[in-house]
Design a protein around this motif. Structure first.
Motif, short mmCIF file in Angstrom:
data_model
loop_
_atom_site.label_atom_id
_atom_site.label_comp_id
_atom_site.label_asym_id
_atom_site.label_seq_id
_atom_site.Cartn_x
_atom_site.Cartn_y
_atom_site.Cartn_z
N ALA A 24 40.52 36.35 45.96
CA ALA A 24 39.89 37.50 45.30
C ALA A 24 38.83 37.03 44.30
O ALA A 24 37.74 37.61 44.21
CB ALA A 24 40.95 38.35 44.62
N ARG A 25 39.15 36.00 43.57
CA ARG A 25 38.19 35.47 42.61
C ARG A 25 36.91 35.02 43.31
O ARG A 25 35.80 35.20 42.79
CB ARG A 25 38.79 34.28 41.85
CG ARG A 25 39.78 34.67 40.79
CD ARG A 25 40.15 33.47 39.95
NE ARG A 25 39.98 33.76 38.53
CZ ARG A 25 40.71 33.19 37.56
NH1 ARG A 25 41.62 32.30 37.86
NH2 ARG A 25 40.51 33.51 36.31
N GLU A 26 37.06 34.45 44.48
CA GLU A 26 35.90 33.93 45.20
C GLU A 26 34.93 35.02 45.63
O GLU A 26 33.73 34.75 45.80
CB GLU A 26 36.37 33.13 46.42
CG GLU A 26 37.03 31.81 46.08
CD GLU A 26 37.54 31.07 47.30
OE1 GLU A 26 37.29 31.56 48.43
OE2 GLU A 26 38.19 30.03 47.13
N VAL A 27 35.42 36.26 45.82
CA VAL A 27 34.52 37.35 46.22
C VAL A 27 34.12 38.23 45.05
O VAL A 27 33.49 39.27 45.24
CB VAL A 27 35.15 38.22 47.34
CG1 VAL A 27 35.40 37.38 48.58
CG2 VAL A 27 36.41 38.93 46.88
N GLY A 28 34.49 37.83 43.82
CA GLY A 28 33.99 38.55 42.66
C GLY A 28 34.98 39.45 41.96
O GLY A 28 34.56 40.26 41.12
#
Length: 259
Positions: A24-28
């Motif tokens: 989730a962090r990787e997509v913002g």
């Protein structure tokens, strides 16, 4: 993007919870609010939020499905949980006359008590309502609740206007991505002021119907919040990055979160 409603304590996440958060962090996704649906789940959500301070927060409350067990001890225990710094809202609380898994009288008694706790604590209410719109409105007015969010809002412009008139925010999920069931909601989101909009996955539920490829498990995940934001942007003729930015600002302001 900030996911204001995710059931991250759910058992379906037990084997890959950390990986899901990282994805989730990787997509913002810049933060998540974990939903407390019972005293036990709320305590578990607090413990989980403590593992990632500044990224995970939670609510604490009793869902109407569990209202029959509410008593004075429940109120005392919830008051203790609400004092924890990780807890940013009271709920998930409200009324559910669609499934009626608890008697109506028990639901209303439990909802009253949690609205009183919301007022006393100064924390926003995290509201659940299904097939009980008018009764829910009456109780919110009775307690002068204007600080909170209609979690997983799925209804149309008229119902949205009722909540907006109280001062509430509206939480938009992947229901928006369902052209079969979400027609009223798709109309409503065009009318909601941008400073009242929030986004959420309600994962593992409400997997966006527009998601491609569709996972075999049908399990929703926090990284799919981007699908909700993209759909919301298209319906409002907004830029997705802008939608992510203003819904995040709204969440931080409502829940007192500092990223």
């Amino acid at each position: 993007m900030l996911d204001i409603g995710i059931n991250l304590t759910h058992g379906s996440f037990d084997y890959d919870r950390d990986a899901l958060i990282d994805a989730a962090r990787e997509v913002g996704v810049v933060g998540m609010i974990l939903t407390g649906t019972s005293l036990e789940v709320s305590a578990a959500a607090i413990a989980l939020a403590r593992t990632r301070p500044g990224y995970l927060w939670c609510t604490a409350g009793v869902h109407p499905h569990h209202a029959e067990a509410w008593d004075a001890a429940s109120a005392a225990r919830l008051g203790q949980l609400l004092a924890e710094p990780e807890v940013v809202a009271v709920g998930e609380c409200g009324l559910d006359f669609f499934r009626n898994l608890a008697p109506v009288a028990a639901q209303e008694r439990t909802f009253h008590a949690q609205l009183e706790l919301a007022t006393a604590s100064g924390k926003p209410a995290f509201l659940h309502q299904r097939a009980a719109h008018q009764r829910c409105l009456a109780m919110l007015r009775e307690h002068a609740i204007g600080h909170g969010v209609a979690h997983c809002f799925t209804e149309g412009p008229a119902e949205a206007a009722d909540y907006l008139a109280l001062g509430l925010h509206l939480g938009i999920t992947g229901w928006l991505c369902d052209e079969r069931r979400g027609a009223a909601l798709r109309e409503a989101v065009r009318t909601i002021p941008r400073d009242r909009l929030l986004v959420e996955t309600d994962a593992p539920y409400l997997l966006p119907r527009t998601l491609r490829p569709r996972p075999d498990s049908n399990r929703n995940e926090p990284r799919h919040l981007i699908e909700v934001v993209n759909t919301l942007a298209a319906l409002r003729d907004d830029d997705p990055a802008e939608v992510g930015a203003y819904t995040t600002r709204n969440a931080c302001a409502l829940f007192g979160i500092e990223l």
